[in-house]
Design a protein around this motif. Structure first.
Motif, mmCIF file in Angstrom:
data_model
loop_
_atom_site.group_PDB
_atom_site.id
_atom_site.type_symbol
_atom_site.label_atom_id
_atom_site.label_comp_id
_atom_site.label_asym_id
_atom_site.label_seq_id
_atom_site.Cartn_x
_atom_site.Cartn_y
_atom_site.Cartn_z
ATOM 1 N N MET A 1 84.653 35.614 64.558
ATOM 2 C CA MET A 1 84.315 37.028 64.725
ATOM 3 C C MET A 1 85.040 37.893 63.695
ATOM 4 O O MET A 1 84.700 39.048 63.475
ATOM 5 N N ALA A 2 86.079 37.312 63.073
ATOM 6 C CA ALA A 2 86.813 38.034 62.018
ATOM 7 C C ALA A 2 86.386 37.561 60.628
ATOM 8 O O ALA A 2 87.123 37.696 59.655
ATOM 9 N N GLY A 3 85.201 36.986 60.544
ATOM 10 C CA GLY A 3 84.611 36.713 59.231
ATOM 11 C C GLY A 3 84.847 35.329 58.668
ATOM 12 O O GLY A 3 84.507 35.079 57.510
ATOM 13 N N ALA A 4 85.405 34.393 59.448
ATOM 14 C CA ALA A 4 85.634 33.049 58.896
ATOM 15 C C ALA A 4 84.306 32.417 58.501
ATOM 16 O O ALA A 4 83.325 32.511 59.240
ATOM 17 N N GLN A 5 84.275 31.795 57.334
ATOM 18 C CA GLN A 5 83.058 31.143 56.840
ATOM 19 C C GLN A 5 83.093 29.643 57.086
ATOM 20 O O GLN A 5 82.214 28.911 56.640
ATOM 21 N N THR A 6 84.129 29.188 57.766
ATOM 22 C CA THR A 6 84.289 27.750 57.995
ATOM 23 C C THR A 6 83.262 27.256 59.010
ATOM 24 O O THR A 6 82.723 28.038 59.785
ATOM 25 N N PRO A 7 83.021 25.933 59.051
ATOM 26 C CA PRO A 7 82.119 25.412 60.088
ATOM 27 C C PRO A 7 82.723 25.620 61.472
ATOM 28 O O PRO A 7 83.905 25.953 61.597
ATOM 29 N N GLN A 8 81.923 25.405 62.506
ATOM 30 C CA GLN A 8 82.411 25.520 63.885
ATOM 31 C C GLN A 8 83.156 24.253 64.304
ATOM 32 O O GLN A 8 83.965 24.286 65.214
ATOM 33 N N GLY A 9 82.847 23.159 63.650
ATOM 34 C CA GLY A 9 83.499 21.915 64.025
ATOM 35 C C GLY A 9 83.493 20.916 62.889
ATOM 36 O O GLY A 9 82.757 21.082 61.907
ATOM 37 N N LEU A 10 84.349 19.900 62.993
ATOM 38 C CA LEU A 10 84.335 18.779 62.051
ATOM 39 C C LEU A 10 84.282 17.501 62.877
ATOM 40 O O LEU A 10 84.808 17.456 63.990
ATOM 41 N N THR A 11 83.672 16.475 62.319
ATOM 42 C CA THR A 11 83.638 15.198 63.036
ATOM 43 C C THR A 11 84.926 14.435 62.741
ATOM 44 O O THR A 11 85.656 14.745 61.795
ATOM 45 N N ARG A 12 85.139 13.402 63.563
ATOM 46 C CA ARG A 12 86.286 12.520 63.343
ATOM 47 C C ARG A 12 86.227 11.913 61.934
ATOM 48 O O ARG A 12 87.225 11.821 61.247
ATOM 49 N N THR A 13 85.031 11.515 61.523
ATOM 50 C CA THR A 13 84.868 10.907 60.194
ATOM 51 C C THR A 13 85.242 11.907 59.102
ATOM 52 O O THR A 13 85.901 11.556 58.121
ATOM 53 N N GLN A 14 84.814 13.145 59.266
ATOM 54 C CA GLN A 14 85.156 14.162 58.257
ATOM 55 C C GLN A 14 86.672 14.401 58.210
ATOM 56 O O GLN A 14 87.266 14.506 57.143
ATOM 57 N N LEU A 15 87.297 14.505 59.398
ATOM 58 C CA LEU A 15 88.746 14.750 59.445
ATOM 59 C C LEU A 15 89.497 13.580 58.813
ATOM 60 O O LEU A 15 90.420 13.783 57.999
ATOM 61 N N GLU A 16 89.091 12.371 59.168
ATOM 62 C CA GLU A 16 89.782 11.198 58.621
ATOM 63 C C GLU A 16 89.587 11.112 57.113
ATOM 64 O O GLU A 16 90.506 10.758 56.385
#
Ligand code: V47
Length: 365
Positions: free
Chosen positions: A327-342
């Motif tokens: 709500m404060a303008g973040a352009q990041t995704p809402q979530g990441l998968t385990r594979t993406q984090l790893e």
């Protein structure tokens, strides 16, 4: 030999202290923040990180639920909070909250992170039923819920003590407290930014009461708005002193200010250099906090990845739905998968480990 590593010779005495495992002082914190030698500061932070965690870097399979944004505080930095009845104000019913939990029962979530505003009139039974109802649906999950600010607010509404409030919530399923609501402890900044909010002494007292009851908490610092560098260092030292007394803080999470849709929209928010330096200085000053977390939702996955080379050992988790920063303008995704984090952890040269809330390794093989 040693001096070749640092472009900024002011870092040499700090290097000596870090090598000797000596505690840094306020003046050292300021020197680190003011140094133009970002890589030198990062190198020092990594010495500490390496000593504590080697190449391990943690993440968690979690779910965030922001149950309501109705809040009596009206903080200038916040784009999330609304007064009751204002446009955009929302309040999830218990059934809506439970539906969010049920929708993800097939996923191996180990923690649900629950944060809302300081609601003026939701009854205490709502919070107890929320925790009990989630636990009934997902008995093994750890509930990391309600910032110290929400806890103090609930105690006040119920005319009871913080300790009684925490005991009742714990009996209903609360596991630990997230680190939000600390902002910056400086009275100068708070007078302008969040004069209605729970005081720094109040925030620390709730956290320490939780610790004395055997519960862990996290700690945050909102940076990149109107605070000075000395005020950031002072914030860290106050947390360090509290940790010396009660020892229950698990992770420190510097939160990068997002100005969009806030009363401070004219500000830029912190730069990349500031993000990395703040995380590195945190690692160096908070010698008694086990973990420094880069919250990728606020920093972006790329900056969170880079921060693993600057003292950070934790990138938070899968999240999947977040409202406060978006709500404060973040352009990041809402979530990441385990594979993406790893993947982003491995690429930084670290070994990814899925953890639970209290940093026990979860086997996901
Ligand atoms: O308390 C509010 C901050 C916090 C903005 O404990 C903002 O593991 C940036 O505390 N820009 C809530 N920040 C989030 C939080 C948190 C997040 C992730 C992990 C953990 C943990 C805790 O967000 C608030 C406030 O300090 N915040 N508005 C903003 N515009």
């Amino acid at each position: 030999m040693t001096s070749l590593r640092f472009e900024d010779q002011a870092l040499l005495p700090i290097h000596e202290k870090v090598l000797a495992g000596q505690r840094l002082e306020a003046a050292d914190g300021l020197t680190l923040f003011q140094s133009p030698d970002l890589l030198g500061v990062g190198y020092l932070a990594n010495l500490v990180r390496q000593r504590l965690h080697g190449r391990k870097a943690f993440y968690i399979y979690n779910q965030h639920i922001n149950y309501s944004n109705i809040c009596v505080n009206g903080c200038k930095f916040c784009a999330f909070g609304r007064k009751a009845g204002d446009a955009g104000a929302y309040e999830m019913s218990l059934d809506e909250i439970f539906a969010k939990v049920e929708a993800r029962l097939s996923e191996p979530i180990t923690e649900i992170h629950i944060v809302g505003g300081c609601h003026p009139d939701l009854p205490f039974s709502f919070y107890l039923e929320m925790l009990r109802g989630i636990k009934a649906r997902r008995p093994q999950v750890h509930l990391q819920a309600f910032t110290a600010v929400e806890i103090a607010h609930l105690a006040e509404l119920n005319r009871t003590t913080v300790e009684e409030t925490l005991r009742a919530l714990r009996d209903a399923g609360l596991g630990s407290l997230p680190g939000g609501g600390a902002e910056v402890f400086s009275p100068r900044v708070r007078q302008d930014l969040c004069p209605q909010k729970l005081s720094p002494e109040g925030w620390l007292s709730v956290a320490q009461t939780a610790h004395r009851l055997g519960m862990n908490t996290n700690a945050t610092m909102l940076y990149g708005h109107m605070e000075g560098l000395e005020e950031r260092v002072d914030h860290m030292l106050k947390l360090r002193a509290a940790q010396d007394e009660t020892g229950g803080f698990l992770a420190f999470i510097p939160l990068a200010f997002h100005p969009q849709n806030t009363a401070l929209e004219h500000l830029q928010g912190p730069s990349a250099i500031d993000d990395l330096k703040t995380l590195a200085v945190s690692r160096l000053m908070l010698d008694n906090l086990p973990h420094i977390k880069a919250f990728w939702i606020m920093l972006g996955p790329k900056m969170a990845q880079l921060s693993l080379c600057f003292g950070v050992d934790d990138v938070d988790g899968t999240v999947m739905e977040e409202r406060i920063t978006h709500m404060a303008g973040a352009q990041t995704p809402q979530g990441l998968t385990r594979t993406q984090l790893e993947g982003l952890i491995r690429e930084a040269g670290c070994v990814p480990l899925e953890r639970d809330t209290i940093y026990r390794v979860v086997s996901n093989q």
